[in-house]
Write a protein that holds these residues in place. Structure first.
Motif, PDB file in Angstrom:
ATOM      1  N   LYS A 272      95.626   4.330-100.473  1.00 30.02           N
ATOM      2  CA  LYS A 272      96.585   3.338-100.689  1.00 30.02           C
ATOM      3  C   LYS A 272      97.714   3.799-101.437  1.00 30.02           C
ATOM      4  CE  LYS A 272      96.891  -1.167-102.829  1.00 30.02           C
ATOM      5  NZ  LYS A 272      97.453  -1.912-101.760  1.00 30.02           N
ATOM      6  N   LEU A 275     101.015   8.386-100.140  1.00 30.79           N
ATOM      7  CA  LEU A 275     102.097   8.662 -99.773  1.00 30.79           C
ATOM      8  C   LEU A 275     103.452   8.774-100.751  1.00 30.79           C
ATOM      9  CD1 LEU A 275     102.221   6.899 -96.128  1.00 30.79           C
ATOM     10  CD2 LEU A 275     101.762   9.027 -96.772  1.00 30.79           C
ATOM     11  N   THR A 305      89.811   3.712 -98.031  1.00 37.01           N
ATOM     12  CA  THR A 305      90.115   3.114 -96.702  1.00 37.01           C
ATOM     13  C   THR A 305      89.972   1.686 -96.238  1.00 37.01           C
ATOM     14  OG1 THR A 305      88.229   3.626 -95.724  1.00 37.01           O
ATOM     15  CG2 THR A 305      89.480   5.484 -95.735  1.00 37.01           C
ATOM     16  N   VAL A 308      93.617  -0.284 -96.965  1.00 39.08           N
ATOM     17  CA  VAL A 308      94.881  -0.359 -96.205  1.00 39.08           C
ATOM     18  C   VAL A 308      94.321  -0.835 -94.907  1.00 39.08           C
ATOM     19  CG1 VAL A 308      95.827   1.362 -97.647  1.00 39.08           C
ATOM     20  CG2 VAL A 308      94.529   2.140 -95.742  1.00 39.08           C
ATOM     21  N   SER A 309      95.665  -1.013 -93.997  1.00 38.63           N
ATOM     22  CA  SER A 309      95.312  -1.202 -92.615  1.00 38.63           C
ATOM     23  C   SER A 309      95.002  -0.103 -91.710  1.00 38.63           C
ATOM     24  CB  SER A 309      96.609  -1.889 -91.934  1.00 38.63           C
ATOM     25  OG  SER A 309      97.565  -1.021 -91.888  1.00 38.63           O
ATOM     26  N   GLU A 311      96.534   1.056 -89.126  1.00 38.83           N
ATOM     27  CA  GLU A 311      97.831   1.632 -88.785  1.00 38.83           C
ATOM     28  C   GLU A 311      98.330   2.523 -89.932  1.00 38.83           C
ATOM     29  OE1 GLU A 311      96.874  -1.478 -86.235  1.00 38.83           O
ATOM     30  OE2 GLU A 311      97.064  -1.489 -88.372  1.00 38.83           O
ATOM     31  N   TYR A 312      98.115   1.923 -90.988  1.00 35.61           N
ATOM     32  CA  TYR A 312      98.636   2.629 -92.261  1.00 35.61           C
ATOM     33  C   TYR A 312      97.911   3.952 -92.727  1.00 35.61           C
ATOM     34  CZ  TYR A 312     100.517   3.364 -96.953  1.00 35.61           C
ATOM     35  OH  TYR A 312     101.130   4.090 -98.122  1.00 35.61           O
ATOM     36  N   GLU A 315      99.054   6.651 -90.530  1.00 35.18           N
ATOM     37  CA  GLU A 315     100.201   7.352 -90.846  1.00 35.18           C
ATOM     38  C   GLU A 315      99.871   8.312 -92.220  1.00 35.18           C
ATOM     39  OE1 GLU A 315     104.239   5.969 -93.093  1.00 35.18           O
ATOM     40  OE2 GLU A 315     103.039   4.278 -92.518  1.00 35.18           O
ATOM     41  N   VAL A 316      98.816   7.912 -93.183  1.00 30.41           N
ATOM     42  CA  VAL A 316      98.461   8.467 -94.264  1.00 30.41           C
ATOM     43  C   VAL A 316      97.949  10.176 -93.658  1.00 30.41           C
ATOM     44  CG1 VAL A 316      96.983   8.927 -96.064  1.00 30.41           C
ATOM     45  CG2 VAL A 316      98.174   6.910 -95.804  1.00 30.41           C
TER      46      VAL A 316
END
Length: 523
Positions: A272, A275, A305, A308-309, A311-312, A315-316
């Motif tokens: 979360k 990033l 995990t 967050v979604s 998709e996110y 990205e991470v």
């Protein structure tokens, strides 16, 4: 060129270190002699003066090419002897790939040397990780790192409670003025300073707040030394620690090197919040601990995990892969992971660290103790190389080592190569203790203000509180604005009811935090 007497003395001392298996000390001796040689060879040569310092260590063949024709036979022999000795010392440390680089430099200086060619054939024929016959079986050690609030303590609780059939020692290395993690661990007994507690499943829990080497020696004495060896040791670093100085312990200290082996570095990542930490712009010369922790990892737990979604999460993981492409990644919730992913993995590679991550991992001066934020680690890792195919140990390739993108400003490309780094001076810890109880309603107001007003800059908060009217300890943890707290174990008869809290973050106002908290206390 350095004087013959100095080189001869360095070679003799290095040979003694090699015979005594003090490989790290021997490397320091040889490094000093090679650096002195580099300084003298550069004198009067303007084309060499513009090069990087310690180039003779980082990329020896490239350094030697312009000067080799001008070297006397005696100078060539001296340098070849130094590189050959460094080869053997590096091989003793397990950095076989890097050892072959130094051996190639020795052969460049004395081509056709029979002894060197035989050594080269021997090193090339042995697979990495070969254990010599009769070599002592060492206790495997895993370093657990990760930014504040990533889930390291949760992971330790799983290890200390589950029936995994392994006898494991867990070593905590705390940050801050007041120890809190003892209370956060779900142990039956409080873990006090330098005390070793055996858990119900046979695991060991101990806290090291001083010298890690002394703590490891004491642990070894009380376990293996008494005929009750461990299956492994886990060392939890502080959330603001660079794993490099801890990892270097397993090469720099003779006792630790003889009895323990660095098995791997495990980094726990908060899906979360990671990033913002990886992408944070730091002042010049300030190390980004989050990047260092990911870069050094042999294994990565992408934790939380569920917050967050998908998709996110992708990205991470993509951002993590930009920093470290070789580490195996597992996605987890609540840090639940099989022990086989953590221990007995033989994942740590000194060659990988030297080539891809850390500049002067084998340079003792790069990991001195310094001032700063309470845990005293100084760091000297460069992340600025942009040369394709570079295998220089001094060029710390945390970001993909082959990155050649014009204008790439990824945080793992540090702005100044070779600079000795310090931690972010804006990050501090504030500890608050009180022998008084808190009023629940006032505490709720304080926590609400804390999360809203200070949340973005508050990396980690944790505490154990005595609430008026409650027989149980109120234990809370927070990461930025994500807060969790609940009553846990009751206060024991005769135990002093008190409040202890630690806040770690950026630009914290100690006076303001203490004043606000004191409003919660029973008058």
């Amino acid at each position: 060129m350095s004087d013959a007497g100095g080189v001869a003395a360095a070679i003799a001392a290095g040979r003694e270190a090699l015979a005594a298996q003090k490989f790290f000390d021997g490397v320091q001796l040889v490094n000093g002699a090679l650096e002195a040689s580099e300084t003298q060879l550069k004198a009067g040569r303007s084309e060499l003066a513009v090069g990087e310092p310690q180039e003779i260590l980082r990329n020896p063949e490239a350094f030697l090419q312009p000067v080799i024709a001008a070297l006397s036979e005696g100078q060539r022999t001296e340098l070849a002897s130094l590189f050959a000795l460094r080869t053997e010392l590096l091989e003793g440390l397990g950095a076989r790939k890097r050892a072959l680089v130094d051996l190639a430099a020795a052969l460049l200086l004395t081509p056709g040397d029979k002894a060197l060619l035989e050594l080269q054939a021997k090193l090339q024929s042995q697979p990495a990780g070969t254990v010599a016959a009769g070599e002592r079986v060492k206790t495997p050690v895993t370093i657990i790192t990760g930014f504040l609030g990533a889930g390291k303590t949760t992971l330790l609780n799983h290890i200390l409670q589950e029936n995994h059939g392994k006898r494991i020692a867990v070593i905590e290395n705390e940050f801050g003025e007041v120890g809190i993690d003892d209370a956060l661990l779900n142990s039956k007994s409080s873990v006090t300073e330098e005390k070793i507690i055996e858990m119900n499943n046979g695991c060991i829990c101990c806290t090291v707040r001083g010298d890690l080497i002394a703590g490891l020696k004491k642990l070894h004495k009380q376990t293996t030394g008494k005929g009750n060896p461990l299956d492994g040791i886990l060392i939890e670093t502080t959330g603001l620690a660079d794993p490099a100085p801890v990892a270097q312990t397993f090469f720099a200290d003779d006792f630790v090197q003889a009895n323990m082996a660095l098995d791997g570095i495990l980094t726990v990542v908060d899906a979360k919040h990671v990033l913002q930490h990886l992408r944070e712009e730091k002042p010049d010369g300030i190390v980004n601990e989050a990047v260092e922790q990911v870069a050094f990892a042999d294994r990565l737990l992408l934790n939380k995990t569920d917050l967050v979604s998908p998709e996110y999460l992708d990205e991470v993981e993509q951002e993590i892969r930009a920093v470290n492409r070789t580490a195996e990644v597992r996605r987890t919730q609540n840090s639940v992971i099989d022990m086989d992913f953590i221990l007995g993995i033989k994942a740590f590679s000194l060659d990988k660290v030297i080539e891809q991550v850390n500049t002067g991992f084998l340079d003792e001066s790069e990991h001195g103790h310094g001032e700063g934020n309470g845990h005293g680690h100084g760091h000297g890792h460069g992340h600025g190389c942009e040369e394709a195919g570079c295998s220089d140990p001094s060029h710390g390739h945390g970001h993909d080592a082959s990155c050649q993108q014009d204008g790439c400003d990824h945080q793992s490309h540090n702005k100044s190569r070779g600079m000795k780094h310090t931690h972010d001076y804006r990050v501090t810890s504030v500890a608050i203790t009180s022998d008084k109880e808190v009023v629940k309603e006032r505490l709720d107001n304080f926590i609400g203000w804390l999360m809203q007003a200070k949340g973005p800059d508050l990396f980690r908060s944790k505490g154990v509180l005595a609430v008026k009217g409650s027989p149980n300890k109120f234990v809370f943890q927070a990461v930025h604005m994500q807060f969790g707290g609940r009553p846990q174990a009751p206060w024991q008869e005769g135990e002093q009811r008190c409040c202890k809290m630690v806040f770690i973050g950026k630009n914290l106002n100690r006076t303001e935090l203490i004043s606000r908290f004191e409003e919660c206390l029973v008058k």
